[in-house]
Scaffold this motif. Structure first.
Motif, PDB file in Angstrom:
ATOM      1  N   LYS A 393      13.897  -9.628   1.260  1.00 16.87           N
ATOM      2  CA  LYS A 393      13.541  -8.835   0.091  1.00 16.87           C
ATOM      3  C   LYS A 393      12.022  -8.711   0.014  1.00 16.87           C
ATOM      4  O   LYS A 393      11.272  -9.570   0.506  1.00 16.87           O
ATOM      5  CB  LYS A 393      14.079  -9.475  -1.189  1.00 16.87           C
ATOM      6  CG  LYS A 393      15.604  -9.643  -1.201  1.00 16.87           C
ATOM      7  CD  LYS A 393      16.318  -8.315  -1.201  1.00 16.87           C
ATOM      8  CE  LYS A 393      17.830  -8.504  -1.319  1.00 16.87           C
ATOM      9  NZ  LYS A 393      18.556  -7.199  -1.301  1.00 16.87           N
ATOM     10  N   THR A 394      11.563  -7.647  -0.629  1.00 20.41           N
ATOM     11  CA  THR A 394      10.129  -7.407  -0.744  1.00 20.41           C
ATOM     12  C   THR A 394       9.788  -6.928  -2.145  1.00 20.41           C
ATOM     13  O   THR A 394      10.655  -6.440  -2.882  1.00 20.41           O
ATOM     14  CB  THR A 394       9.658  -6.365   0.291  1.00 20.41           C
ATOM     15  OG1 THR A 394       8.237  -6.204   0.202  1.00 20.41           O
ATOM     16  CG2 THR A 394      10.328  -5.019   0.048  1.00 20.41           C
ATOM     17  N   GLU A 395       8.526  -7.035  -2.504  1.00 24.15           N
ATOM     18  CA  GLU A 395       8.038  -6.563  -3.798  1.00 24.15           C
ATOM     19  C   GLU A 395       7.602  -5.096  -3.681  1.00 24.15           C
ATOM     20  O   GLU A 395       7.162  -4.657  -2.613  1.00 24.15           O
ATOM     21  CB  GLU A 395       6.844  -7.405  -4.261  1.00 24.15           C
ATOM     22  CG  GLU A 395       7.174  -8.852  -4.565  1.00 24.15           C
ATOM     23  CD  GLU A 395       7.910  -9.013  -5.895  1.00 24.15           C
ATOM     24  OE1 GLU A 395       8.025  -8.004  -6.630  1.00 24.15           O
ATOM     25  OE2 GLU A 395       8.370 -10.130  -6.185  1.00 24.15           O
ATOM     26  N   PRO A 396       7.703  -4.331  -4.771  1.00 26.89           N
ATOM     27  CA  PRO A 396       7.230  -2.934  -4.735  1.00 26.89           C
ATOM     28  C   PRO A 396       5.737  -2.873  -4.434  1.00 26.89           C
ATOM     29  O   PRO A 396       4.978  -3.796  -4.760  1.00 26.89           O
ATOM     30  CB  PRO A 396       7.535  -2.420  -6.148  1.00 26.89           C
ATOM     31  CG  PRO A 396       8.564  -3.356  -6.698  1.00 26.89           C
ATOM     32  CD  PRO A 396       8.299  -4.685  -6.072  1.00 26.89           C
ATOM     33  N   LEU A 397       5.337  -1.761  -3.792  1.00 24.70           N
ATOM     34  CA  LEU A 397       3.935  -1.604  -3.430  1.00 24.70           C
ATOM     35  C   LEU A 397       3.614  -0.114  -3.321  1.00 24.70           C
ATOM     36  O   LEU A 397       4.351   0.637  -2.666  1.00 24.70           O
ATOM     37  CB  LEU A 397       3.648  -2.299  -2.088  1.00 24.70           C
ATOM     38  CG  LEU A 397       2.238  -2.140  -1.510  1.00 24.70           C
ATOM     39  CD1 LEU A 397       1.216  -2.802  -2.421  1.00 24.70           C
ATOM     40  CD2 LEU A 397       2.166  -2.750  -0.104  1.00 24.70           C
ATOM     41  N   ASP A 398       2.542   0.306  -3.960  1.00 26.13           N
ATOM     42  CA  ASP A 398       2.092   1.696  -3.850  1.00 26.13           C
ATOM     43  C   ASP A 398       1.199   1.828  -2.626  1.00 26.13           C
ATOM     44  O   ASP A 398      -0.010   1.605  -2.683  1.00 26.13           O
ATOM     45  CB  ASP A 398       1.340   2.111  -5.115  1.00 26.13           C
ATOM     46  CG  ASP A 398       0.793   3.539  -5.012  1.00 26.13           C
ATOM     47  OD1 ASP A 398       1.294   4.302  -4.160  1.00 26.13           O
ATOM     48  OD2 ASP A 398      -0.125   3.882  -5.776  1.00 26.13           O
ATOM     49  N   LEU A 399       1.821   2.175  -1.501  1.00 25.37           N
ATOM     50  CA  LEU A 399       1.054   2.317  -0.268  1.00 25.37           C
ATOM     51  C   LEU A 399       0.237   3.601  -0.252  1.00 25.37           C
ATOM     52  O   LEU A 399      -0.827   3.658   0.363  1.00 25.37           O
ATOM     53  CB  LEU A 399       1.996   2.301   0.933  1.00 25.37           C
ATOM     54  CG  LEU A 399       2.327   0.948   1.550  1.00 25.37           C
ATOM     55  CD1 LEU A 399       3.232   1.135   2.751  1.00 25.37           C
ATOM     56  CD2 LEU A 399       1.066   0.211   1.960  1.00 25.37           C
ATOM     57  N   TYR A 400       0.740   4.635  -0.910  1.00 27.81           N
ATOM     58  CA  TYR A 400       0.067   5.930  -0.827  1.00 27.81           C
ATOM     59  C   TYR A 400      -1.364   5.854  -1.348  1.00 27.81           C
ATOM     60  O   TYR A 400      -2.319   6.208  -0.652  1.00 27.81           O
ATOM     61  CB  TYR A 400       0.851   6.995  -1.601  1.00 27.81           C
ATOM     62  CG  TYR A 400       0.064   8.275  -1.798  1.00 27.81           C
ATOM     63  CD1 TYR A 400      -0.151   9.150  -0.744  1.00 27.81           C
ATOM     64  CD2 TYR A 400      -0.494   8.572  -3.043  1.00 27.81           C
ATOM     65  CE1 TYR A 400      -0.898  10.306  -0.914  1.00 27.81           C
ATOM     66  CE2 TYR A 400      -1.236   9.727  -3.227  1.00 27.81           C
ATOM     67  CZ  TYR A 400      -1.435  10.597  -2.162  1.00 27.81           C
ATOM     68  OH  TYR A 400      -2.168  11.728  -2.329  1.00 27.81           O
ATOM     69  N   GLY A 401      -1.522   5.382  -2.586  1.00 26.05           N
ATOM     70  CA  GLY A 401      -2.858   5.343  -3.163  1.00 26.05           C
ATOM     71  C   GLY A 401      -3.785   4.428  -2.396  1.00 26.05           C
ATOM     72  O   GLY A 401      -4.955   4.758  -2.151  1.00 26.05           O
TER      73      GLY A 401
END
Length: 693
Positions: A393-401
């Motif tokens: 499992k992983t935590e959410p992450l905003d890779l785009y910004g």
């Protein structure tokens, strides 16, 4: 670059010109009706219904080759020929049956010489023979790849890279034609062994010449960043030697055959002087640079591909880096053992499908993905045969910004705008990994494409070098209360590799092992899982993470999977293994020994219990073989011919049905496929026409 080396480069005769060949023409022939009648007669009407879609697609492909081939783009011509070749290999056993049946209707193929555009000469196959047909299709695949290579802009790094891959693919198609498919075929002069070998050498030479141009470009612009002067000279000397040998072999084959010389001159009289000039030039340069070739003891064992793509800040350099990321990491995401059944049943990007009941479907070659899948979770009759691993499992992450800011920091705002679509896709794919409602096929495609995107961006920067690097958070698959947080992209890649392997074990346990289809899908899934856990340590050893990503754990899981594959092979009567050479029990014991020698908290107690119970094997009953199995055997053969060596990953970007493509020299994110619409959601805005100039 020394002045002496610069003098060696002049004058290279016709450096801008490359040779290409036209495709062979053919006359129409009806394939569907006689082949379907044959299946219904020799097998049954129900068998004919199972394969009739493949026969329809076969017929359509050939009709397109005859009637509208010239109106198609080069990439679509290539897609059509590859699709047709796979269909041909699937129906190959039927042509054997036709040739042995005196009462069947003959199927005769007629092809014209590629070097005689006025159709002055042609040849038909022997009665009902398919060998000429397959040989001509391979010839045309080589010809189309030669035209792709010639059409690229050789003045740019990206154009040279694409052309290099195209000429290499052409060379490999002609190599297979020369070594396997042209032997024993009564054909026109262009299809003889002499011409097949000569064309293999010619396009190998042109690919190597483009590689040399790129080396010289890199060394002139990034002299200190690439390698030492001695290593630069060594690479250039080796290149001259290789190119000369290829041109020499191509010239000797043609110059030594008066009929071949006459044939080539009738097509293009400038070919002969061009080949002679190239041979002479590279012979001189090879002789003058031979002393620069280093002994093996002074050559590094391996070179990172990044050495050949020096970092720059212009748009072309960034584009080249993205493409280089795919090519340099292809060994990671292309499993050594092709998962034929995984693609045929699970992949939304494979146009060939096995449906319930053994029915085969071949979606039209010019129909873009996604293609429907019908894989459902089944309750296996022997669930104890396979052990499935949980997903991390992983935590959410905003890779785009985060990544967009990185591009602005490392390059410029304009470069960030040009790659914006790619970054949005990357962010979309990562977000989908958090969902629990995705089907196994969609989740598999999502993970595969996310891993490829990670490979694309990896050469551009190190996450730890950035002012605000993204923080990846992953939990241990076996001990969810433990987690690791890191900036390294290798940590992200290792976690994705683990989930790819674990997902494949879940696919395997969901298969019905009482059927041939389910048994082979389970074995393919486990082979795929074995590949991911085999390469996992390559990424995991670069970071310190949770125990499930440790080298020992990856090896132990790989050994468990190897034992399960052997277990399946042992109990599958159609595989005919040498059962005395399959020490299934010993393989389980090896995994158990690695488990018990590691930390106590390596995995939960269910795995030791499973291994202790797997010291014996269980037999299963499977259905008898039928016409579907014969078709699938042909499909596997086609994949081995086409996919392993003739489809370099960079050249795949020419395909108009893939998620990422090169079109008119531009880098385009193609959102027609399912990867842009996972879960029914579009990307934030339409970037299907996003390009990098």
């Amino acid at each position: 670059m020394s002045n002496g080396t610069q003098r060696l480069l002049n004058p290279n005769p016709n450096p801008e010109r490359v040779l290409k060949i036209p495709v062979k023409k053919t006359d129409p022939v009806e394939l569907y009706r006689p082949l379907r009648n044959l299946v219904a007669t020799r097998y049954s009407e129900s068998d004919a219904q199972k394969v009739e879609n493949v026969l329809e697609t076969l017929n359509k492909c050939r009709k397109d080759i005859v009637e509208r081939f010239g109106d198609l783009s080069f990439s679509m011509q290539r897609d059509c020929l590859i699709h047709y070749f796979k269909c041909l290999c699937m129906v190959d056993p039927l042509f054997t049956a036709v040739s042995s049946d005196a009462g069947s209707d003959p199927i005769t193929f007629f092809w014209y010489d590629a070097f005689l555009p006025e159709h002055e000469d042609g040849v038909s196959s022997q009665r009902n023979s398919i060998q000429l047909e397959k040989a001509d299709v391979l010839f045309n695949l080589g010809a189309v790849c030669s035209q792709i290579g010639a059409s690229c802009d050789h003045n740019t790094a990206l154009g040279r890279h694409l052309a290099m891959d195209a000429f290499n693919a052409a060379a490999k198609f002609f190599f297979k034609l020369w070594k396997d498919f042209a032997k024993g075929v009564s054909a026109t002069l262009d299809l003889t062994l002499v011409f097949a070998e000569a064309l293999h050498s010619l396009f190998s030479a042109q690919a190597s010449e483009l590689k040399l141009q790129q080396q010289l470009h890199d060394d002139n612009n990034y002299n200190n960043a690439v390698a030492s002067p001695a290593l630069q000279q060594h690479r250039i000397a080796v290149s001259f030697e290789s190119i000369f040998k290829h041109y020499q072999r191509a010239g000797d084959l043609i110059f030594g055959d008066s009929a071949a010389i006459k044939h080539v001159c009738s097509f293009d009289e400038t070919w002969i002087p061009h080949l002679r000039q190239k041979k002479k030039y590279f012979q001189v340069q090879a002789h003058q640079t031979r002393s620069s070739i280093l002994p093996e003891s002074q050559i590094p064992e391996t070179f990172s591909l990044l050495q050949y793509y020096p970092l720059g800040h212009d748009a072309e350099s960034v584009t080249e880096k993205l493409i280089g990321g795919i090519c340099s990491h292809a060994v990671l995401w292309r499993a050594k053992r092709e998962g034929i059944y995984l693609d045929l049943i699970l992949s939304e990007y494979s146009p060939f499908k096995i449906m319930d009941g053994g029915k085969l479907v071949a979606n039209p070659w010019d129909m873009p993905p996604p293609y429907p899948t019908n894989f459902a979770i089944r309750s296996s009759s022997f669930p104890s045969h396979i052990l499935a691993f949980p997903l991390k499992k992983t935590e959410p992450l905003d890779l785009y910004g985060t990544l967009r800011n990185c591009f602005v920091f490392k390059y410029s705002e304009s470069v960030a705008e040009r790659v914006e679509g790619l970054l949005q896709m990357l962010n979309k794919l990562r977000s989908e990994m958090l969902r629990d409602d995705l089907s196994l096929p969609v989740r598999r495609d999502c993970l595969l494409h996310y891993f490829k995107c990670l490979c694309m961006i990896e050469p551009l920067f190190l996450m730890t070098d950035l002012p605000n690097p993204p923080i990846f958070v992953w939990y241990d698959a076996f001990n969810p209360q433990q987690k690791s947080s890191q900036h390294h992209i290798h940590f992200e890649k290792a976690s994705v590799l683990f989930n790819l392997g674990a997902l494949c074990t879940q696919i395997a346990i969901s298969c019905d092992l009482t059927t041939i289809q389910g048994h082979r899908l389970a074995k393919d899934a486990l082979n795929d899982a074995s590949h991911w856990f085999f390469i996992l340590p390559l990424e995991a050893k670069k970071v310190s993470a949770t125990i499930d990503l440790s080298v020992n754990c990856a090896r132990m899981l790989h050994d468990i999977i190897s034992a399960q594959i052997a277990d399946l092979e042992w109990n599958f009567p159609h595989s005919r293994p040498d059962r005395s050479s399959l020490p299934v029990t010993l393989l389980y014991q090896k995994a158990y020994a690695l488990l018990t020698s590691g930390p106590e908290n390596l995995v939960p107690s269910s795995i030791p219990q499973y291994l202790e119970e797997k010291m014996k094997t269980c037999a299963v009953e499977t259905a008898p073989t039928d016409v579907t199995e014969q078709f699938l055997s042909g499909y596997c053969m086609a994949q081995s011919v086409i996919r392993k060596s003739c489809l370099p990953p960079c050249l795949d970007l020419h395909s108009e049905v893939g998620p990422i493509m090169i079109k008119d020299g531009n880098f385009v994110i193609n959102l027609r496929g399912s990867i842009g619409r996972i879960g029914g959601d579009e990307l934030p805005r339409d970037v299907s026409n996003m390009t990098i100039n």
